[in-house]
Structures are given as C-alpha cells and as structure tokens.
Design a protein around this motif. Sequence first.
Motif, PDB file in Angstrom:
ATOM      1  N   PHE A  58       0.814  -1.212   0.000  1.00  0.00           N
ATOM      2  CA  PHE A  58       0.000   0.000   0.000  1.00  0.00           C
ATOM      3  C   PHE A  58       0.848   1.263   0.000  1.00  0.00           C
ATOM      4  CE2 PHE A  58      -2.780  -3.152   2.245  1.00  0.00           C
ATOM      5  CZ  PHE A  58      -3.640  -3.345   1.172  1.00  0.00           C
ATOM      6  N   GLY A  59       2.124   1.107  -0.339  1.00  0.00           N
ATOM      7  CA  GLY A  59       3.014   2.258  -0.420  1.00  0.00           C
ATOM      8  C   GLY A  59       3.809   2.456   0.854  1.00  0.00           C
ATOM      9  N   PRO A  60       4.864   3.276   0.788  1.00  0.00           N
ATOM     10  CA  PRO A  60       5.707   3.526   1.957  1.00  0.00           C
ATOM     11  C   PRO A  60       4.937   4.238   3.057  1.00  0.00           C
ATOM     12  CG  PRO A  60       6.273   5.016   0.156  1.00  0.00           C
ATOM     13  CD  PRO A  60       5.311   4.028  -0.405  1.00  0.00           C
ATOM     14  N   TYR A  61       5.376   4.039   4.291  1.00  0.00           N
ATOM     15  CA  TYR A  61       4.677   4.654   5.410  1.00  0.00           C
ATOM     16  C   TYR A  61       5.596   4.756   6.619  1.00  0.00           C
ATOM     17  CZ  TYR A  61       4.212  -0.038   7.430  1.00  0.00           C
ATOM     18  OH  TYR A  61       4.476  -1.278   7.967  1.00  0.00           O
ATOM     19  N   TRP A  62       5.261   5.685   7.514  1.00  0.00           N
ATOM     20  CA  TRP A  62       5.922   5.832   8.798  1.00  0.00           C
ATOM     21  C   TRP A  62       5.124   5.100   9.870  1.00  0.00           C
ATOM     22  CZ3 TRP A  62      10.592   8.185   9.547  1.00  0.00           C
ATOM     23  CH2 TRP A  62      11.060   9.024   8.519  1.00  0.00           C
ATOM     24  N   SER A  63       5.823   4.436  10.783  1.00  0.00           N
ATOM     25  CA  SER A  63       5.200   3.807  11.947  1.00  0.00           C
ATOM     26  C   SER A  63       5.551   4.608  13.197  1.00  0.00           C
ATOM     27  CB  SER A  63       5.689   2.371  12.126  1.00  0.00           C
ATOM     28  OG  SER A  63       5.114   1.518  11.167  1.00  0.00           O
ATOM     29  N   ILE A  64       4.522   5.057  13.902  1.00  0.00           N
ATOM     30  CA  ILE A  64       4.698   5.759  15.168  1.00  0.00           C
ATOM     31  C   ILE A  64       4.299   4.777  16.262  1.00  0.00           C
ATOM     32  CG2 ILE A  64       4.224   7.885  16.431  1.00  0.00           C
ATOM     33  CD1 ILE A  64       5.306   8.267  13.534  1.00  0.00           C
ATOM     34  N   THR A  65       5.232   4.441  17.146  1.00  0.00           N
ATOM     35  CA  THR A  65       5.021   3.286  18.027  1.00  0.00           C
ATOM     36  C   THR A  65       5.041   3.615  19.521  1.00  0.00           C
ATOM     37  OG1 THR A  65       7.388   2.768  17.919  1.00  0.00           O
ATOM     38  CG2 THR A  65       5.937   1.649  16.336  1.00  0.00           C
ATOM     39  N   LYS A  66       5.438   4.840  19.913  1.00  0.00           N
ATOM     40  CA  LYS A  66       5.474   5.185  21.334  1.00  0.00           C
ATOM     41  C   LYS A  66       4.307   6.095  21.709  1.00  0.00           C
ATOM     42  CE  LYS A  66       9.232   5.574  23.682  1.00  0.00           C
ATOM     43  NZ  LYS A  66       9.192   4.277  24.407  1.00  0.00           N
ATOM     44  N   TYR A  67       3.844   5.935  22.921  1.00  0.00           N
ATOM     45  CA  TYR A  67       2.630   6.593  23.410  1.00  0.00           C
ATOM     46  C   TYR A  67       2.646   8.099  23.151  1.00  0.00           C
ATOM     47  CZ  TYR A  67      -1.245   7.401  26.740  1.00  0.00           C
ATOM     48  OH  TYR A  67      -2.423   7.752  27.318  1.00  0.00           O
ATOM     49  N   ASN A  68       3.693   8.780  23.606  1.00  0.00           N
ATOM     50  CA  ASN A  68       3.713  10.241  23.512  1.00  0.00           C
ATOM     51  C   ASN A  68       3.854  10.726  22.075  1.00  0.00           C
ATOM     52  OD1 ASN A  68       3.334  10.759  26.285  1.00  0.00           O
ATOM     53  ND2 ASN A  68       5.516  10.464  26.703  1.00  0.00           N
ATOM     54  N   ASP A  69       4.567   9.982  21.249  1.00  0.00           N
ATOM     55  CA  ASP A  69       4.651  10.351  19.834  1.00  0.00           C
ATOM     56  C   ASP A  69       3.294  10.186  19.148  1.00  0.00           C
ATOM     57  OD1 ASP A  69       7.356  10.964  20.038  1.00  0.00           O
ATOM     58  OD2 ASP A  69       8.012   8.975  19.373  1.00  0.00           O
ATOM     59  N   ILE A  70       2.585   9.118  19.484  1.00  0.00           N
ATOM     60  CA  ILE A  70       1.244   8.913  18.925  1.00  0.00           C
ATOM     61  C   ILE A  70       0.319  10.059  19.337  1.00  0.00           C
ATOM     62  CG2 ILE A  70      -0.816   7.432  19.038  1.00  0.00           C
ATOM     63  CD1 ILE A  70       1.189   5.037  19.293  1.00  0.00           C
ATOM     64  N   VAL A 331      -1.848  -0.079  19.161  1.00  0.00           N
ATOM     65  CA  VAL A 331      -1.562  -1.363  19.804  1.00  0.00           C
ATOM     66  C   VAL A 331      -0.164  -1.365  20.421  1.00  0.00           C
ATOM     67  CG1 VAL A 331      -0.667  -2.490  17.710  1.00  0.00           C
ATOM     68  CG2 VAL A 331      -1.766  -3.861  19.472  1.00  0.00           C
ATOM     69  N   SER A 332       0.733  -0.582  19.855  1.00  0.00           N
ATOM     70  CA  SER A 332       2.080  -0.460  20.403  1.00  0.00           C
ATOM     71  C   SER A 332       2.134   0.575  21.519  1.00  0.00           C
ATOM     72  CB  SER A 332       3.065  -0.073  19.290  1.00  0.00           C
ATOM     73  OG  SER A 332       4.358   0.132  19.794  1.00  0.00           O
ATOM     74  N   GLY A 333       1.510   1.727  21.309  1.00  0.00           N
ATOM     75  CA  GLY A 333       1.506   2.764  22.334  1.00  0.00           C
ATOM     76  C   GLY A 333       0.909   2.299  23.641  1.00  0.00           C
ATOM     77  N   ASN A 334      -0.061   1.404  23.562  1.00  0.00           N
ATOM     78  CA  ASN A 334      -0.694   0.874  24.775  1.00  0.00           C
ATOM     79  C   ASN A 334       0.199  -0.085  25.546  1.00  0.00           C
ATOM     80  OD1 ASN A 334      -3.098   2.268  24.761  1.00  0.00           O
ATOM     81  ND2 ASN A 334      -4.209   0.733  23.576  1.00  0.00           N
ATOM     82  N   ARG A 335       1.355  -0.429  24.980  1.00  0.00           N
ATOM     83  CA  ARG A 335       2.325  -1.282  25.685  1.00  0.00           C
ATOM     84  C   ARG A 335       3.652  -0.542  25.937  1.00  0.00           C
ATOM     85  NH1 ARG A 335       0.472  -6.786  25.714  1.00  0.00           N
ATOM     86  NH2 ARG A 335      -1.759  -6.638  25.266  1.00  0.00           N
ATOM     87  N   ASP A 336       3.596   0.779  25.945  1.00  0.00           N
ATOM     88  CA  ASP A 336       4.804   1.587  26.138  1.00  0.00           C
ATOM     89  C   ASP A 336       5.095   1.730  27.632  1.00  0.00           C
ATOM     90  OD1 ASP A 336       6.809   3.469  26.238  1.00  0.00           O
ATOM     91  OD2 ASP A 336       5.816   4.923  24.925  1.00  0.00           O
ATOM     92  N   ASP A 337       6.173   1.087  28.089  1.00  0.00           N
ATOM     93  CA  ASP A 337       6.450   1.079  29.529  1.00  0.00           C
ATOM     94  C   ASP A 337       6.996   2.404  30.046  1.00  0.00           C
ATOM     95  OD1 ASP A 337       9.050   1.051  28.608  1.00  0.00           O
ATOM     96  OD2 ASP A 337       9.529  -0.944  29.394  1.00  0.00           O
ATOM     97  N   GLU A 338       7.270   3.352  29.177  1.00  0.00           N
ATOM     98  CA  GLU A 338       7.671   4.674  29.650  1.00  0.00           C
ATOM     99  C   GLU A 338       6.468   5.488  30.136  1.00  0.00           C
ATOM    100  OE1 GLU A 338      10.057   6.827  26.905  1.00  0.00           O
ATOM    101  OE2 GLU A 338      11.594   5.266  26.758  1.00  0.00           O
ATOM    102  N   VAL A 339       5.277   5.058  29.774  1.00  0.00           N
ATOM    103  CA  VAL A 339       4.059   5.774  30.149  1.00  0.00           C
ATOM    104  C   VAL A 339       3.148   4.910  31.012  1.00  0.00           C
ATOM    105  CG1 VAL A 339       1.980   6.918  29.266  1.00  0.00           C
ATOM    106  CG2 VAL A 339       4.161   7.207  28.077  1.00  0.00           C
ATOM    107  N   PRO A 343       3.149  -2.701  31.309  1.00  0.00           N
ATOM    108  CA  PRO A 343       2.070  -2.682  30.313  1.00  0.00           C
ATOM    109  C   PRO A 343       1.706  -4.040  29.737  1.00  0.00           C
ATOM    110  CG  PRO A 343       4.109  -1.920  29.322  1.00  0.00           C
ATOM    111  CD  PRO A 343       4.377  -2.066  30.791  1.00  0.00           C
ATOM    112  N   GLU A 344       2.628  -5.012  29.809  1.00  0.00           N
ATOM    113  CA  GLU A 344       2.302  -6.336  29.265  1.00  0.00           C
ATOM    114  C   GLU A 344       1.337  -7.093  30.182  1.00  0.00           C
ATOM    115  OE1 GLU A 344       3.210  -7.211  26.318  1.00  0.00           O
ATOM    116  OE2 GLU A 344       4.508  -5.467  26.028  1.00  0.00           O
TER     117      GLU A 344
END
Length: 418
Positions: A58-70, A331-339, A343-344
């Motif tokens: 579906f083309g190139p894309y950026w993945s944002i995976t940490k809570y605060n970045d999201i 789904v990744s931000g909800n497992r960010d242990d910095e926030v 989280p697991e």
Amino acid sequence: MSDGNVDLKNDLRAQIYATPLDQLNPAQPELFQADAHWAMFERLRKEDPVHYTAEHEFGPYWSITKYNDIMAVDTNHEVFSSEGGITIANQDAGEGPLPMFIAMDPPRHDEQRKTVSPIVAPHNLAKLEPLIRERAAGILDGLPIGEEFDWVDKVSMELTAMTLATLFGMDQKDRRKLTYWSDVVTAAPGQGLIDTIEQKMQIFVEYHAYFTELWNQRVNAPPTGDLISMLAHGEATKNMSPREYFGNVVLLTVGGNDTTRNTISGSVYALNKNPDQYAKLRANPDLIPSMVSETIRWQTPLAHMRRIATRDFDLGGKTIKKGEKVVMWYVSGNRDDEVIANPEAYIIDRERPRQHLSFGFGIHRCVGNRLAELQLRIIWEEILKRFPEVRVVEEPKRSWSTFVKGYERMKVVIPAKN
C-alpha cells in the motif's frame, strides 16, 4: 486452554529480531493473526520508534510506536490530516476512498460528527441501558451449560448487532447483516469471507441499497432519534451525496460493531489467561468498570489509525515529508512502559485504567467510547450474576487484519450456573 501458537510465535519473534532494522514492516496481517506482532513493536519502540517502511503493497509509510509520539500526531490534525482514509489500506467502493467524517478535517468533520453525536450523549445512553441489559440477559440465559460453543458468535456479535441495529433504527431481524457487512468492509480477499475485490464490490452494492432505502424512509418522515434520521435531517448532512452518506454508514457500522464485539471477546480471553484477575473480579464485581478499561487497553480493538502529513514535520529525530503516510500504532503505544507501568500485564485494578490510546485523542477521539464501555460493563454484570466461570477451551482464531484486532471464533464452555 492449550496454546498451539507458541512455537510459531517464537519463530516469528526470532525472525523479527534477525531482520535488518530498515526492513521491518509491522503491517503484516499474518503477524496479527498469529498474535506475534508484539515483538515487532517491542523492537521498534526500543530501536526506532519513528520508523520508515520504504516498501509495502500500500506504499511507503511511517510507523509511530510510542505513546507520547502517537499523542503528538493524533492531537495535531493541522499537520497530520485524516483526509483520504484512516487505514494503511484505503477503504474504497470502486471509485477511490469513501468519504466519511472520521476521514475529514475541520470544518466538515466537526459539522458531521456533531450531527450524530447526540445518539451517544449521556441522556440517551441512560435510556439505552435497560434495553441493552434486557438483551444481554436474554443472550446469556440462552447459552448452553456444559457444552462447547463459540462465544464470538453467540454473545459478542449478537449483543453488538442488537445495539447497532437499534441505533440505526433497523428491524432486529436484519441485525446480523450489520455483522456481515462490517466484516466485509475490512476483509482481505482469499482469507475466508470474500474471494475477490469484485465480490466485495457486489456486496457493497447490496449494503448501499439497504441503507439507501432506510434514508428514503427517514427523509420522507418526521425526524426520529436514530442515526439515519439524524443524517437525513441534519443541516450539515441532509444534502450530502449518496456516496458520502454511504461512507458514514460504513464508518458507523464498523465503529459500532468491530470494536465492542472484539473487546467483549477479549475480556473473556484476558481473564482466562490471567486467572488471578478473574478471581479478583469474581470476589469484587465493583471492579467491572476498571476491568473494562483495562481490557480496552490490553485488547486495543483497532490496532492503528493513519494520517497524511500536510507539511514537513520533525518527530523523534526524523523528518516526515509532506504527503507521506503516517500510521499511529495504538496497539504499540498501549504497551509503552515509559508511560504505562508493567504494560504487558493485565491488571484489572490499575491505578489509572483509562490511560490508554484505544479510543484515539484529539478531534477524532471515538464518538461511541461511552457506549462501548456501557455494553461491556452490562454484559459483565450479567455474566457474574449467572456463571462462576466462562472457560476458554482452545486458542481463538484471530482476524487476518492489521486494522481490526479481533477474534473470528473462540470456543468456550460454561461448566455451571451460580
């Protein structure tokens, strides 16, 4: 409950950590179906939280995976636009992406959202609660005792379809059409539900025709309290094109169906995987609201949302260019242990159980979040009244999707009644 996926998940984890970082591609539905996507996001959060995938179908894309970045992306709709679609794969009906208010920017988004939001206002939810409770009780009282059955089909799909049909003002006999159409919207050809895109388009024709008839009925009648009447008579929506109307119907169908039904299933699964938490809930039913919020975080029923950058923007030391696709992995931000602490773990009495990304943030925060929580609270209040245990007897079959994080089938047995 046996887990036949352990070896597969371990193999996939090893593959993920052996792959060069710049070649990691989290948007693989097979990872989600195998419940093996966790290692991908674990690695990205640690090593490359703002990650660019150069090659994808579906083309190139950026993945944002940490809570605060999201959060930074989700709350900045001026830089990160929803126009054109919210999934990594555009949902279209043969002519490009379907217009719908979640895939719009202000002011159109605000006007259309405002038209339908009264249906989930507190006073309307208070009116819905007795009806939802009556239906939940009826569903649960009809379940077999001591026999295996599919919880997804008998309970999760049934309650959410009943509620959504009520919101649309549909005949209850047609409620399972909503379940089917919702599944078709997010289905990939060759994965069991549809074989080809052409078949999907034909089903869309039937789906569109059904809701066109509902529109025609409502537009020629005095306003009522259902969603179709609201759209047909709302100042911001009554003159929308048939295609835009259908796009909003698709949005409300998927939003009102997939998220709640998969969290209902996820709650049973999570409590079975964490028997200490199930015992805690049985001992103290007052924990149900907290358990509901923890399940919504732990399950994360919609794995991602997509945006398009309207200008160059620096995030996490990377420059996202104008026009590039940006995927917020809730789904990744909800497992960010910095926030989120530990989280697991699934902890139903967390100090801040509603601290999660599953409903999104900013102007696109889920309009039906309180209705989802209400249905989950009610079904668990009624379950605990009736059954000492709902036992999952085998690993569920999960959805083939990087968007809907759900369950197609989950076999359970209820050993006894209270």
